[in-house]
Structure formats: structure tokens, C-alpha cells
Scaffold this motif. Structure first.
Motif, PDB file in Angstrom:
ATOM      1  N   UNK A 258       5.555  -0.209  -0.104  1.00  0.00           N
ATOM      2  CA  UNK A 258       6.626   0.352   0.247  1.00  0.00           C
ATOM      3  C   UNK A 258       7.513   1.165  -0.484  1.00  0.00           C
ATOM      4  N   UNK A 259       7.630   2.517  -0.293  1.00  0.00           N
ATOM      5  CA  UNK A 259       8.832   3.218  -1.052  1.00  0.00           C
ATOM      6  C   UNK A 259       9.883   3.697  -0.032  1.00  0.00           C
ATOM      7  N   UNK A 260      11.211   3.786  -0.600  1.00  0.00           N
ATOM      8  CA  UNK A 260      12.322   4.386   0.064  1.00  0.00           C
ATOM      9  C   UNK A 260      13.184   4.960  -0.761  1.00  0.00           C
ATOM     10  N   UNK A 283      16.427  10.393   4.179  1.00  0.00           N
ATOM     11  CA  UNK A 283      15.863   9.283   4.067  1.00  0.00           C
ATOM     12  C   UNK A 283      14.158   9.581   3.983  1.00  0.00           C
ATOM     13  N   UNK A 284      13.353   9.102   2.884  1.00  0.00           N
ATOM     14  CA  UNK A 284      12.020   9.228   2.971  1.00  0.00           C
ATOM     15  C   UNK A 284      11.268   7.873   2.792  1.00  0.00           C
ATOM     16  N   UNK A 285      10.655   7.374   3.817  1.00  0.00           N
ATOM     17  CA  UNK A 285       9.937   5.998   3.670  1.00  0.00           C
ATOM     18  C   UNK A 285       8.636   6.074   3.955  1.00  0.00           C
ATOM     19  N   UNK A 286       7.829   5.416   3.119  1.00  0.00           N
ATOM     20  CA  UNK A 286       6.290   5.349   3.246  1.00  0.00           C
ATOM     21  C   UNK A 286       5.528   3.994   3.090  1.00  0.00           C
ATOM     22  N   UNK A 287       4.547   3.913   3.655  1.00  0.00           N
ATOM     23  CA  UNK A 287       3.633   2.706   3.603  1.00  0.00           C
ATOM     24  C   UNK A 287       2.358   2.758   4.283  1.00  0.00           C
ATOM     25  N   UNK A 288       1.441   2.203   3.698  1.00  0.00           N
ATOM     26  CA  UNK A 288       0.028   2.301   4.124  1.00  0.00           C
ATOM     27  C   UNK A 288      -0.401   1.645   5.526  1.00  0.00           C
ATOM     28  N   UNK A 291       2.282  -0.608  11.135  1.00  0.00           N
ATOM     29  CA  UNK A 291       3.240  -1.385  11.585  1.00  0.00           C
ATOM     30  C   UNK A 291       4.544  -1.903  11.019  1.00  0.00           C
ATOM     31  N   UNK A 292       4.221  -2.107   9.763  1.00  0.00           N
ATOM     32  CA  UNK A 292       5.345  -2.502   8.627  1.00  0.00           C
ATOM     33  C   UNK A 292       6.489  -1.249   8.396  1.00  0.00           C
ATOM     34  N   UNK A 293       5.637   0.013   8.178  1.00  0.00           N
ATOM     35  CA  UNK A 293       6.594   0.992   8.266  1.00  0.00           C
ATOM     36  C   UNK A 293       7.500   1.204   9.279  1.00  0.00           C
TER      37      UNK A 293
END
Length: 408
Positions: A258-260, A283-288, A291-293
Motif C-alpha cells: 500500500x502507498x498513499x 490523494x493518490x492511493x495504490x495497492x495490488x 478489496x484492500x485498496x
């Protein structure tokens, strides 16, 4: 083949087209330097015996016909455009790696069993016009004419006029997606510092992170900095700082991947002696994990609203990008991993935090990516660089993977 000499010569040659006098590279979609680069690559592909063609919008293809299964195609490539004043590896090295690897295989092993094909995609970056993945989306028949028909660049030049000036145009009507492509492999610089920090040569990419991007506007009340007691203030910067600090601390607790990022902040009136009454931030948020993102950003949205309510402020939250994570094909990932092992590479399985053409292609064709290290993790910058020996190892890994896919 002297890989070191050949790769350096090809990087220097292609980088000379669109070199920026202030340093770095600027090669934007449908400019003179873009067209010159595509035509130069076309000539290079023909020199190694490939049959070449452009599609309607300017994607370039070079093909070596297979001897036994000509209707099964193994493809590689990347995008030819750059950001403004960018580096000389992002995008174009994936094209160089593809044709050098295929040329080497043809010279060493002769005609492949399956067809090999290079694609030099017209555009990925969105640096000239407000559109992205124009090349790969057209390749996948996902591009929409209505999205670009009225857009223009920063000089007021219309997208349509620039495209037609280069000799290209929109695709005529609906077209069927190709059925012959059995694998797509894209080599790219990492654009991060994981491989360098871990002393590795190759990243085998198994997924591309999903992204959510927001623009948020907090509205408090601008007031005199000297006469407004702290308890009576509706300070939008203070509200933003609470959101930022809480969000980042929570992201750290969730942990990788996770990155924010709160990347843009514009307070108003932005002067020394006025309590800021409004803040616009992104805001820029990323995850693989999709569901978690979704869960993390949902909780972040709720907290933003709670802080605004606590402080008596108005807030608007605009989610303007919502891209799901894109997994790579497990079988192609395995082929690349085995190729890295065969070439005695120091490698790791990893995800990509950045977007790539492969994320557009992967839902339709078996796709995976190869990363090579970026020095200092720097990209989209004239200082973008990769050690020559790492570029060599990347092309060798690509050649080994393509051999498994096209010659066996």
C-alpha cells in the motif's frame, strides 16, 4: 553479439531523436520528433528482416513470420513517447529490447516456430494531450473517438489536427480484436529503487497495482491571523494536516505494497497573515489487492468527512481515477522466472506501482513484465539511468523468455 556495445549504440541512436536542449528527452505524441522516431524504428525493424506496418493511429508493428505456427504470435514492445524533459529509457528501451532480442534469436536460431512481433506503441504518457494509453487502447480496440475529438494540447493544437498532420486518422468503425496473440512481454525500467536497494538485476512482475486518485476541497473560513483566537478558527490547513498525518500513519501500519500520497496542496489565500480558509489537495492511493485498496480508501473518505464535520467545514471529495489492480498471467510470469534462472540472474518476483501498457493488454492476452533497476529510483527526469550491465541482463532475459515462447 557484443551486447554492451549494441545496446549502448541503440539507446544513443534512438535517444538522439527528440533530445531536449535543456537535457533529457521530449518526444510527444504526433510531433515531428515522434514521427521521426517511429519511422526510424520502422527502418531498424526492416533491417533485421521484419515485415512492418502502421495501424490507423500510428502504432508500429514489425513481424517475423513463424515457420510452423504462423498464426500464433509472441509479442513484445512498449511506448515511443516520453514525458516533457524526461529520461531516455522509459518506454523506448522496451522497444529496443524487443527488437534486439528478436534479432538475436533469428540470427542464432533461425526462423521461429511461432511468429515474433514488435510493437512500438504510439502513446502512453498523456504528456501532450489529456489522454493516456492511446496506443495500447487502440491496439485493444478500447479507445473512444469521443474522448479525444475535442481535446487540444497546451498550445491549442487539436488532437485530430496533429494526428492527421502526421498521416494518421481514427480507426474506421468497430474492429475485431486479434486472436493470434498468445503472449505479450514488456521490458521496462523499474522507476523505483527496490531492485537497486536489494542488489538485484531483474524484476519479474506479477501484478500492476490498482490506483485511486482524488481531488479534495476543504472550505473553512479565512480570517485575520492576529485577531482570530485559536478556538474560533476554521483553519483549512490544520484540517488538511490532520487528514494527511492520520492517513499516512495508517498507511504505514497497513504496510507494503500500500502507498498513499498527498501530492498537491493549494491553500487559499496562501498569505502569511491570514488564517487559510480553503485547501485543495490530491490523494493518490495504490495497492495490488482491489478489496484492500477499496476498504482503505473508503475509511479514508469517512475520516475526511468526520474531520470536516468536527471543525465545522464543508468538504467535497472527487474520485476521478479508479483503476483496478491488474494481475499478470501466471504461466508467462513462470516463463520469465525460469529464463532469469537459466541466465543466472539475481531476480525477484514483484509488483509494479506504476501504470504500464501491459495493464491495458493483460485482460485480453497472457501478459507479464520484466523490470531492470533504476539508479536511485529516478524516472521522468533527465537523470533517469540504468547501469549498462543491467540493461544487458534485461535484454538477455527477454531473449531467453521469447525463445521459450516462440521456439519451443
Amino acid at each position: 553479439m557484443d551486447w554492451f556495445k549494441t545496446i549502448q549504440e541503440n539507446v544513443d541512436w534512438l535517444s538522439s531523436i527528440g533530445s531536449d536542449p535543456t537535457g533529457g528527452m521530449t518526444r510527444l505524441l504526433y510531433t515531428d520528433s515522434w514521427l521521426e522516431a517511429q519511422n526510424a524504428v520502422k527502418t531498424k525493424l526492416e533491417e533485421i528482416g521484419m515485415t512492418t506496418r502502421f495501424d490507423e493511429i500510428g502504432n508500429l508493428f514489425g513481424r517475423l513470420e513463424g515457420s510452423t505456427y504462423p498464426d500464433e504470435t509472441i509479442m513484445s514492445g512498449s511506448h515511443i513517447d516520453t514525458v516533457v524533459n524526461g529520461g531516455n529509457l522509459d518506454g523506448q528501451f522496451g522497444i529496443i529490447a524487443a527488437y534486439l532480442a528478436m534479432g538475436y534469436l533469428k540470427e542464432t536460431y533461425g526462423q521461429p516456430l511461432r511468429s515474433l512481433e514488435v510493437i512500438s506503441m504510439a502513446e502512453e504518457e498523456g504528456s501532450r494531450f489529456p489522454t493516456v494509453f492511446w496506443g495500447s487502447k487502440n491496439f485493444m480496440n478500447e479507445a473512444k473517438k469521443e474522448d479525444v475529438i475535442d481535446i487540444a494540447d497546451f498550445n491549442g493544437i487539436k488532437f485530430v489536427d496533429a494526428m492527421r498532420q502526421c498521416g494518421f486518422d481514427f480507426k474506421a468503425g468497430e474492429q475485431k480484436r486479434r486472436e493470434d496473440i498468445k503472449a505479450f512481454v514488456e521490458l521496462h525500467i523499474e522507476q523505483g529503487n527496490v531492485l537497486e536497494n536489494e542488489g538485484l538485476q531483474i524484476g519479474v512482475v506479477n501484478s500492476i497495482a490498482g490506483q485511486k486518485r482524488y481531488t479534495v476541497i476543504l472550505k473553512g473560513q479565512a480570517n485575520h491571523a492576529g485577531t482570530t483566537p485559536m478556538g474560533y478558527r476554521k483553519d483549512a490547513v490544520y484540517a488538511f494536516s490532520r487528514i494527511c498525518c492520520e492517513g499516512i500513519e495508517k498507511a504505514k501500519k497497513v504496510g507494503d505494497p500500500l502507498v498513499l500520497t498527498f501530492g498537491k496542496v493549494e491553500p487559499k489565500p496562501n498569505t502569511v497573515n491570514v488564517v487559510p480558509g480553503e485547501v485543495l489537495f490530491t490523494i493518490d492511493c495504490r495497492h495490488t489487492d482491489g478489496n484492500l485498496l477499496h476498504g482503505f480508501t473508503g475509511e479514508l473518505e469517512e475520516r475526511i468527512q468526520e474531520i470536516a464535520d468536527e471543525m465545522g467545514m464543508e468538504v467535497s471529495i472527487d474520485l476521478w481515477m479508479d483503476e483496478a489492480p491488474v494481475p499478470m498471467d501466471e504461466s508467462i510470469v513462470k516463463v520469465i522466472e525460469e529464463a532469469a534462472k537459466k541466465e543466472n540472474m539475481k531476480y525477484r518476483i514483484m509488483h509494479s506501482g506504476a501504470g504500464h501498457d501491459s495493464q491495458i493488454i493483460a485482460p485480453h492476452y497472457p501478459t507479464a513484465m520484466i523490470f531492470v533497476p533504476s539508479i536511485g529510483g529516478i524516472s521522468h527526469n533527465p537523470a533517469e539511468a540504468t547501469k549498462l550491465e543491467d540493461l544487458v541482463e534485461g535484454v538477455k532475459t527477454m531473449a531467453a523468455a521469447l525463445y521459450e515462447l516462440a521456439y519451443k
